[in-house]
Motif scaffolding. Structure first.
Motif, short mmCIF file in Angstrom:
data_model
loop_
_atom_site.label_atom_id
_atom_site.label_comp_id
_atom_site.label_asym_id
_atom_site.label_seq_id
_atom_site.Cartn_x
_atom_site.Cartn_y
_atom_site.Cartn_z
N MET A 73 8.20 9.56 -3.29
CA MET A 73 7.67 8.23 -3.15
C MET A 73 9.14 7.74 -4.31
O MET A 73 9.20 6.37 -4.26
N ASP B 7 2.02 8.38 -0.58
CA ASP B 7 1.96 9.60 -0.81
C ASP B 7 0.88 10.29 -0.22
O ASP B 7 1.00 11.44 -1.06
N ASP C 139 2.77 2.11 -2.38
CA ASP C 139 3.50 2.75 -1.71
C ASP C 139 2.42 4.06 -1.38
O ASP C 139 1.70 4.41 -2.86
N ARG D 98 13.57 0.71 -2.25
CA ARG D 98 13.40 -1.29 -2.09
C ARG D 98 13.02 -1.93 -3.25
O ARG D 98 13.74 -3.33 -2.54
N ARG E 69 11.34 6.57 -2.49
CA ARG E 69 11.46 4.99 -1.47
C ARG E 69 11.09 3.96 -2.16
O ARG E 69 11.38 2.67 -1.59
N VAL E 70 10.47 3.97 -3.46
CA VAL E 70 10.43 2.58 -4.52
C VAL E 70 11.60 2.23 -4.84
O VAL E 70 11.58 0.80 -4.82
#
Length: 206
Positions: free
Chosen positions: A71, A99, A97, A78, A74-75
């Motif tokens: 996570m 998970d 997001d 972005r 991914r964050v």
């Protein structure tokens, strides 16, 4: 530079200045530079300097502590994509997001606002203090005065009443007293114990 649109600061930041603007400890800044997780822009041996991209990277890394690894990546990706596209926008939308069963909301705009507010204070501090070899031997003074910034910080830390200080130095307002404390922390006098960056004494303006 992704952060070049953050107005008011056109120079590199020292490690202590970066710790203040990023909202992280000085030790974390030094460790990040030593581990090369953020680039040292100083250009000289045994010096440390960061640009605003590095500051934002430190802030983001600190805010993502405790997130699950996938996570966090991914964050982070972005947020960086938003920076490249729109810059550090204080009105940036939240990032949602998930998970598995865990859903989190990362407040991107809040992160950018915090950095911009602290950067604005640093810009104001830089504009408020000057060094002139013909004034007080080149010691930092409030611009246009002979009032030594470190002396005012010493008075405040020794417990001297703020009203008494302002009676002795009528050119000083409340904001300048706060700036004296910040300057003293970011630019400590050599040979003195240094306050840790997490020991904030600065009241952010409304």
């Amino acid at each position: 530079m992704m952060a070049e649109t953050m107005a008011g600061m056109d120079r590199l930041l020292t490690a202590r200045e970066a710790s203040f603007v990023a909202g992280v400890s000085y030790d974390k800044v030094v460790k990040a530079l030593e581990n090369r997780t953020v680039p040292n822009r100083a250009g000289r041996a045994r010096q440390r300097a960061l640009d605003l991209d590095g500051v934002l990277s430190l802030t983001l890394s600190d805010r993502l502590q405790g997130y699950p690894a996938l996570m966090r990546r991914r964050v982070s990706r972005r947020v960086l994509e938003h920076l490249r596209g729109d810059g550090p926008d204080a009105n940036a939308p939240d990032i949602i997001d998930s998970d598995g069963l865990v859903v989190t909301t990362f407040r991107t705009g809040e992160l950018f606002r915090g950095v911009q507010e602290r950067l604005s204070i640093l810009v104001k501090l830089t504009a408020s203090v000057e060094r002139n070899p013909d004034v007080q031997g080149g010691a930092p003074v409030f611009r246009g005065t002979r009032i030594m910034v470190h002396h005012i910080a010493d008075l405040l830390r020794s417990g001297t009443n703020r009203r008494e200080i302002q009676e002795d130095f009528p050119d000083l307002d409340e904001e300048m007293l706060e700036l004296a404390l910040l300057f003293d922390r970011l630019h400590p006098v050599k040979g003195r114990p240094v306050r840790k960056a997490g020991q904030s004494e600065i009241s952010l303006p409304d």
